[in-house]
Write an enzyme that holds these catalytic residues in place. Structure first.
Site, PDB file in Angstrom:
ATOM      1  N   LYS A  42      20.901  -3.477  76.098  1.00  0.00           N
ATOM      2  CA  LYS A  42      20.676  -4.750  75.394  1.00  0.00           C
ATOM      3  C   LYS A  42      21.668  -5.837  75.791  1.00  0.00           C
ATOM      4  O   LYS A  42      21.343  -7.018  75.763  1.00  0.00           O
ATOM      5  CB  LYS A  42      20.718  -4.525  73.887  1.00  0.00           C
ATOM      6  CG  LYS A  42      19.479  -3.844  73.342  1.00  0.00           C
ATOM      7  CD  LYS A  42      19.420  -3.929  71.820  1.00  0.00           C
ATOM      8  CE  LYS A  42      18.079  -3.458  71.294  1.00  0.00           C
ATOM      9  NZ  LYS A  42      17.905  -1.987  71.446  1.00  0.00           N
ATOM     10  N   GLU A  82      16.803 -11.912  64.569  1.00  0.00           N
ATOM     11  CA  GLU A  82      16.504 -10.951  63.518  1.00  0.00           C
ATOM     12  C   GLU A  82      16.894  -9.575  64.028  1.00  0.00           C
ATOM     13  O   GLU A  82      17.055  -9.369  65.240  1.00  0.00           O
ATOM     14  CB  GLU A  82      15.014 -10.964  63.175  1.00  0.00           C
ATOM     15  CG  GLU A  82      14.129 -10.222  64.156  1.00  0.00           C
ATOM     16  CD  GLU A  82      13.880 -10.966  65.454  1.00  0.00           C
ATOM     17  OE1 GLU A  82      14.068 -12.199  65.459  1.00  0.00           O
ATOM     18  OE2 GLU A  82      13.512 -10.316  66.455  1.00  0.00           O
ATOM     19  N   SER A 115      18.736   4.522  78.443  1.00  0.00           N
ATOM     20  CA  SER A 115      18.926   3.157  77.933  1.00  0.00           C
ATOM     21  C   SER A 115      20.163   2.983  77.072  1.00  0.00           C
ATOM     22  O   SER A 115      20.703   1.885  76.980  1.00  0.00           O
ATOM     23  CB  SER A 115      17.683   2.713  77.156  1.00  0.00           C
ATOM     24  OG  SER A 115      17.368   3.633  76.134  1.00  0.00           O
TER      25      SER A 115
END
Ligand SMILES: *Cc1c(COP(=O)(O)O)cnc(C)c1O
Length: 391
Positions: free
Chosen positions: A82, A104, A371
């Site tokens: 991310k 959000e 990930s």
């Protein structure tokens, strides 16, 4: 549309104005050498890129088939892929003269990543989160606060992610001049799916270079988990033109595809509009968006990025699924066999590779995109296994 019939900008007027401003700015900077150089600098010096491509020799031997490599996005600063995207969007926001990031978050992972970028670049940060999630994820709420963000608990409706999105968009529309909306995956109205993929495509680019160096060849398979689909798009994009490289996205089958408790959008979804884009969506008979379930918060999403919907339609990427139980077994397996505790999201990709590898020959190569790291999931997996922890 950007991706065949998928993509688009399905948002109300005031938001569309803001989205168009992001589109114009992204078009202005996406090929700007100075912007790209600054992005590359932060990927390297702050996020710790390039991430390693690790040959998982134990796993390869144990499964007795294809040679397996792990792309170690778990070793990035903050422990997942991310960070690549939030650095890119935050840098764009700064170029646009914005001083505040808004986002959000569901479980809090995207909120923490956004708060990290805001701290780094000295920007204000406001994270909207359903009030139910605020209680469930109190550790991530405190993390965001430590990083200097303001966390807004949203009390509307079911008090989870959907209401958090509505609330964050509403707030954005009242302060468009100073605020940038930072989306956490390859989802939302154009240009976000394209922009986020471009900020994540460094993953696949590195895989190609690193594997060329180690094995002098392309992989036979690249496997990645898919919630919104950003780590998967990042891993796949560089290989789309290499037609003999098989690309596999692994979704969450939750408690099983024959139950209502899953998030297998590509397997069981339909065409529809969600979060400003036309894509594949899990829908109820009356057209409402389905409630979804996965043991992994990051895969618990009823839509998916529109580029994935397109790649499925043209049959370039295959989408499969792994259940909660399969993912937990893979989580435990990788921990024991390689000494690497994967994120429970990533464990879905590992689970599929565990089935696939033994069916292939020893001269074939699988790359699994790991990930993220699993520290965040340890408590939940202990609970799943009825292992009592103190406190
Ligand atoms: C958020 C997250 C995901 C899911 O997001 P995608 O956009 O589908 O990549 C997967 N793995 C980890 C570790 C995450 O934090």
């Amino acid at each position: 549309m950007e991706f065949g019939k998928f993509g688009g900008q399905f948002v109300p007027g005031p938001i569309l104005v803001a989205v168009k401003e992001v589109e114009d700015a992204y078009n202005k900077y996406k090929d700007d050498p100075e912007f790209l150089e600054e992005f590359a600098f932060y990927l390297k010096e702050y996020a710790n890129r390039p991430s390693l491509l690790y040959e998982a020799k134990n796993m390869t031997k144990n499964l007795g088939g294809a040679k397996i490599f792990l792309k170690r996005e778990d070793l990035n600063h903050t422990g997942a892929h991310k960070i690549n995207n939030v650095l890119g969007q935050a840098l764009l926001a700064k170029r646009m003269g914005k001083t505040k990031l808004i986002a959000e978050t569901g479980a809090g992972q995207h909120g923490v990543a956004t708060a990290t970028a805001a701290a780094l670049f000295g920007m204000d940060c406001e994270i909207h989160m359903g009030a139910v999630d605020v209680i469930k994820q109190s550790l991530n709420v405190y993390r965001m606060e430590l990083l200097g963000a303001k966390v807004v608990a949203v009390e509307a409706g079911l008090k989870t992610l959907k209401e958090a999105v509505d609330s964050a968009l509403m707030k954005w529309s009242t302060e468009l001049d100073k605020t940038f909306y930072l989306i956490g995956s390859v989802v939302g109205p154009h240009p976000y799916p394209t922009m986020v993929r471009n900020f994540q495509k460094v993953i696949g680019k590195e895989i190609k270079e690193q594997l060329a160096q180690k094995e002098k060849r392309l992989p036979d398979y690249v496997i990645a988990c898919a919630g919104g689909g950003s780590n998967a798009m990042g891993a796949f994009y560089e290989f789309i033109e290499d037609k003999h490289v098989k690309l596999v996205g692994v979704e969450a089958a939750g408690k099983g595809l024959n139950t209502k408790e899953h998030a297998a959008t590509m397997t069981l979804g339909q065409d529809g509009v969600i979060h400003g884009m036309n894509t594949r969506v899990l829908l109820e008979d009356n057209g409402d968006i389905s409630p979804v379930h996965s043991i992994s918060a990051g895969l618990d999403y009823p839509g998916i990025g529109p580029e994935h919907a397109y790649l499925q339609e043209i049959k370039r990427v295959k989408y499969v699924s792994a259940t909660d139980e399969e993912a937990v077994l893979a989580f435990e397996y990788l921990s024991k066999v390689e000494g690497i505790i994967p994120a429970i999201e990533s464990a879905h990709a590992v689970a599929y590779a565990m089935k696939l590898a033994p069916t292939l020959s020893q001269d074939q190569v699988i790359v699994i995109n790991l990930s993220g790291r699993g520290d965040k999931d340890v408590r939940q997996i202990a609970r799943y296994r009825n292992r009592k922890l103190i406190d």
